[in-house]
Design a protein around this motif. Structure first.
Motif, mmCIF file in Angstrom:
data_model
loop_
_atom_site.group_PDB
_atom_site.id
_atom_site.type_symbol
_atom_site.label_atom_id
_atom_site.label_comp_id
_atom_site.label_asym_id
_atom_site.label_seq_id
_atom_site.Cartn_x
_atom_site.Cartn_y
_atom_site.Cartn_z
ATOM 1 N N HIS A 118 0.445 -3.311 6.761
ATOM 2 C CA HIS A 118 -0.757 -2.989 7.538
ATOM 3 C C HIS A 118 -2.025 -3.451 6.821
ATOM 4 O O HIS A 118 -3.091 -2.895 7.038
ATOM 5 C CB HIS A 118 -0.810 -1.474 7.788
ATOM 6 C CG HIS A 118 -0.932 -0.693 6.516
ATOM 7 N ND1 HIS A 118 0.152 -0.400 5.729
ATOM 8 C CD2 HIS A 118 -2.010 -0.222 5.864
ATOM 9 C CE1 HIS A 118 -0.249 0.252 4.656
ATOM 10 N NE2 HIS A 118 -1.571 0.364 4.707
ATOM 11 N N GLU A 119 -1.895 -4.445 5.935
ATOM 12 C CA GLU A 119 -3.095 -4.927 5.226
ATOM 13 C C GLU A 119 -3.131 -6.444 5.256
ATOM 14 O O GLU A 119 -3.203 -7.103 4.225
ATOM 15 C CB GLU A 119 -3.083 -4.456 3.766
ATOM 16 C CG GLU A 119 -3.134 -2.953 3.593
ATOM 17 C CD GLU A 119 -3.481 -2.537 2.174
ATOM 18 O OE1 GLU A 119 -3.575 -3.404 1.278
ATOM 19 O OE2 GLU A 119 -3.682 -1.335 1.955
ATOM 20 N N CYS B 108 -7.348 -2.285 4.292
ATOM 21 C CA CYS B 108 -7.061 -0.843 4.166
ATOM 22 C C CYS B 108 -7.485 -0.314 2.796
ATOM 23 O O CYS B 108 -8.538 0.273 2.636
ATOM 24 C CB CYS B 108 -5.580 -0.592 4.418
ATOM 25 S SG CYS B 108 -4.970 1.021 3.928
ATOM 26 N N GLY B 109 -6.671 -0.529 1.777
ATOM 27 C CA GLY B 109 -6.842 0.167 0.506
ATOM 28 C C GLY B 109 -8.192 -0.053 -0.169
ATOM 29 O O GLY B 109 -8.849 0.910 -0.580
ATOM 30 N N CYS C 197 0.843 -1.206 0.000
ATOM 31 C CA CYS C 197 0.000 0.000 0.000
ATOM 32 C C CYS C 197 0.873 1.249 0.000
ATOM 33 O O CYS C 197 1.962 1.278 0.567
ATOM 34 C CB CYS C 197 -0.882 -0.024 1.234
ATOM 35 S SG CYS C 197 -1.904 1.436 1.462
ATOM 36 N N THR D 226 0.589 3.766 1.701
ATOM 37 C CA THR D 226 0.867 4.250 3.056
ATOM 38 C C THR D 226 2.214 3.744 3.550
ATOM 39 O O THR D 226 2.942 4.456 4.242
ATOM 40 C CB THR D 226 -0.263 3.826 4.012
ATOM 41 O OG1 THR D 226 -1.493 4.341 3.494
ATOM 42 C CG2 THR D 226 -0.053 4.387 5.401
#
Ligand SMILES: [Zn+2]
Ligand SMILES: [Zn+2]
Length: 362
Positions: free
Chosen positions: A58-59, A163-164, A37, A39
């Protein structure tokens, strides 16, 4: 265990670190798949400050292998998504159903919720990106970020909902609540922008205009059947083209999935009076805007979203169901798979726009 550790901006290494153990209200997850991602790039570049060293990622989607004391909502063996939204469910914002704004989940501290670190290398502490640090074989995650999902869902596809993908879907479906028959313009046709178009299409938008500077991204928006029109902003006057496609009035909704200098200005100029404009992404650590107040006196709503403003326990299972029913083509957005060892390459490919949506498979 093997993990991807960022030691300083620009210094990302795949290395062995200590196996983590969950404490109270935490869950240990065997990571099966984790999204790549934009981020993450904010931390590898140093644009958003975090404490180093830190495990990126974080995904995550994975399988619960151990639970700490007091965990009651997930069990060993559950298939789970590790959302970027972890509502405490008792603060002011959570009680008003704004889980994305939970007052007890500060961003990017690098620690766990209790302020301590859970990861280490030969005993010296390593930080955790956004309560999961899932570019690793195992992640220890606070229970409230962990959402069980149905076991027949392919984790390599649905991990992006952590997330995304949820950010884009939720921007259209939850935050803006796009109305049937409406027109939508989306700047930025990467993974988040495409999922925004997908959410808008699901809501019944009939004109969906994709804007990007990269032709391969616009091709993807069209070939997936998401964009009804595309505009190459490096070659043409975006605002004039959107106005021409919307009866001279401007689009009903505008989404800024690029977050670069000037992109929100374009969105505001390309939407009609009374439109809703939503900031979704940021390509840079910090972008400032200046708006002419006339844009607001003409009753535009200019707002933003974090993580698509979803309620994870409510919305993630719904998104997974819609994908499994063939009603959201999440798999179509995914284009490149990597091993954990290839994580630095994956981040570089994303940074240079060579991929739309990558996933690391463990
Ligand atoms: Zn993300
Ligand atoms: Zn809260």
């Amino acid at each position: 265990m093997k993990a991807v550790v960022c030691h300083a901006p620009g210094d990302v290494r795949v290395e062995e670190i200590d196996d983590p153990t969950p404490r109270a209200a935490e869950v240990k997850i065997k990571v099966v798949a984790v999204g790549v991602c934009h981020t993450d790039l904010n931390f590898t570049s140093g644009q958003v400050p975090v404490p180093y060293p830190i495990v990126l990622g974080h995904e995550a989607a994975g399988v619960v292998v151990e639970v700490g004391p007091g965990v009651s909502r997930v069990q060993v063996g559950d298939h789970v998504l590790c959302s970027i939204i972890g509502p405490c469910e008792h603060c002011f914002q959570c009680e008003h159903d704004d889980h994305a704004l939970c007052e007890n989940s500060p961003f990017f501290t690098g620690t766990m919720l209790d302020g301590t670190t859970r990861l280490s290398s030969n005993g010296s502490p390593i930080h955790t990106l956004h309560y999961q640090g899932s570019y690793a074989e195992y992640a220890v995650v606070p229970e409230r970020f962990v959402v069980p999902i149905r076991k027949d869902a392919p984790l390599d596809v649905v991990c992006g909902l952590a997330c995304g993908l949820s950010t884009g879907l939720g921007a259209a479906m939850v935050r803006a609540q796009v109305k049937p028959g409406s027109s939508v313009v989306v700047i930025g046709s990467g993974g988040v922008g495409l999922s925004t178009m997908m959410g808008a299409q699901f809501c019944g938008a009939t004109t969906i205009i994709a804007v990007d500077r990269l032709a391969n991204k616009l091709d993807k928006a069209r070939s997936l059947g998401l964009a009804t029109h595309t505009i190459d902003s490096s070659k043409s006057d975006t605002v004039a083209e959107v106005l021409a496609l919307t009866g001279g009035r401007g689009a009903d909704y505008g989404f800024d999935a690029a977050g670069a200098n000037g992109t929100l200005d374009l969105i505001v100029a390309a939407t009609r009076p009374g439109a809703t404009c939503v900031v979704i992404g940021r390509a840079l650590g910090l972008v400032e805007i200046t708006l002419n107040t006339t844009a607001l006196l003409r009753q535009r709503i200019v707002t933003g979203t974090y993580g698509g403003s979803i309620l994870p326990r409510r919305d993630l299972p719904i998104f997974v169901d819609l994908f499994m029913q063939g009603r959201l083509d999440l798999a179509g957005i995914l284009d490149t798979r990597y091993t954990l060892d290839e994580a630095p390459q994956a981040l570089d490919d994303l940074h240079h726009g060579r991929i739309t949506r990558g996933v690391i498979i463990l």
